[in-house]
Design a protein around this motif. Structure first.
Motif, short mmCIF file in Angstrom:
data_model
loop_
_atom_site.label_atom_id
_atom_site.label_comp_id
_atom_site.label_asym_id
_atom_site.label_seq_id
_atom_site.Cartn_x
_atom_site.Cartn_y
_atom_site.Cartn_z
N ASP A 9 28.80 -23.96 25.29
CA ASP A 9 28.54 -22.52 25.27
C ASP A 9 27.08 -22.24 25.62
O ASP A 9 26.18 -22.96 25.17
CB ASP A 9 28.81 -21.93 23.88
N ARG A 38 22.38 -17.91 23.05
CA ARG A 38 22.14 -16.46 22.98
C ARG A 38 20.67 -16.22 22.67
O ARG A 38 20.12 -16.83 21.76
CB ARG A 38 23.01 -15.81 21.90
N TYR A 39 20.07 -15.32 23.41
CA TYR A 39 18.66 -14.98 23.23
C TYR A 39 18.54 -13.85 22.22
O TYR A 39 19.29 -12.86 22.28
CB TYR A 39 18.06 -14.55 24.57
N CYS A 40 17.61 -13.96 21.30
CA CYS A 40 17.32 -12.89 20.34
C CYS A 40 15.86 -12.50 20.52
O CYS A 40 14.96 -13.22 20.05
CB CYS A 40 17.60 -13.36 18.91
N LEU A 83 16.49 -18.79 20.64
CA LEU A 83 17.77 -19.00 21.29
C LEU A 83 18.68 -19.61 20.24
O LEU A 83 18.28 -20.52 19.51
CB LEU A 83 17.65 -19.97 22.47
N ASN A 128 25.50 -22.22 13.23
CA ASN A 128 24.53 -21.73 14.20
C ASN A 128 23.25 -22.54 14.13
O ASN A 128 22.71 -22.78 13.05
CB ASN A 128 24.21 -20.25 13.97
N SER A 186 19.35 -22.68 15.98
CA SER A 186 18.40 -21.89 16.77
C SER A 186 17.17 -22.72 17.07
O SER A 186 16.82 -23.64 16.32
CB SER A 186 17.98 -20.63 16.01
N GLU A 223 13.24 -14.23 27.97
CA GLU A 223 14.58 -14.80 27.98
C GLU A 223 14.78 -15.80 29.12
O GLU A 223 15.25 -16.92 28.90
CB GLU A 223 15.63 -13.69 28.06
#
Length: 93
Positions: A8, A11-13, A19, A31, A33, A50
Motif C-alpha cells: 500500500d 499516506r502523507y499527513c 508518512l 499503523n 509512521s 509530500e
C-alpha cells in the motif's frame, strides 16, 4: 511474531509532517509512521513536502520497513513512529 508490510502507498499527513504506512503483525493491522525529519536526515528527502518525502520513502522502503519491523518486535502490536533519533540509535549498533 509474524510481521508483513503490504505494498500500500504511504499516506502523507501535513500537520504532523509524517508518512503513515501499514503493517500486519500476526494478522492485525498496525499503523507505522516515519517523520519527515527522519526522511530528510537519513533518506535524502529534499524537504518535508509530500512529493519529497514520498520519493525518499519509496526509494528506501526496504530499509524503513526493516527499522519498523525491529521496533514492532520490541514493543508489539502498537502503532509506531520512526523518528530521526531512532535511526541514529540503530546506526550506532
Amino acid at each position: 511474531m509474524y510481521i508483513h508490510f503490504p505494498d500500500d502507498p504511504p499516506r502523507y499527513c501535513g500537520p504532523n509532517l509524517t508518512l503513515t504506512f501499514p503493517a500486519f503483525v500476526d494478522g492485525e493491522r498496525v499503523n507505522c509512521s516515519i517523520t519527515a525529519e527522519a526522511l530528510e536526515d537519513h533518506f535524502g528527502a529534499a524537504s518535508p513536502r509530500e512529493e519529497d518525502t514520498l520519493r525518499a520513502f519509496n526509494g528506501n522502503r526496504h530499509k524503513i520497513e526493516h527499522a519498523a519491523r525491529r521496533l514492532l518486535r520490541e514493543i508489539g502490536k502498537k502503532p509506531i513512529i520512526l523518528h530521526s533519533g531512532y535511526f541514529r540509535y540503530c546506526e550506532r549498533e
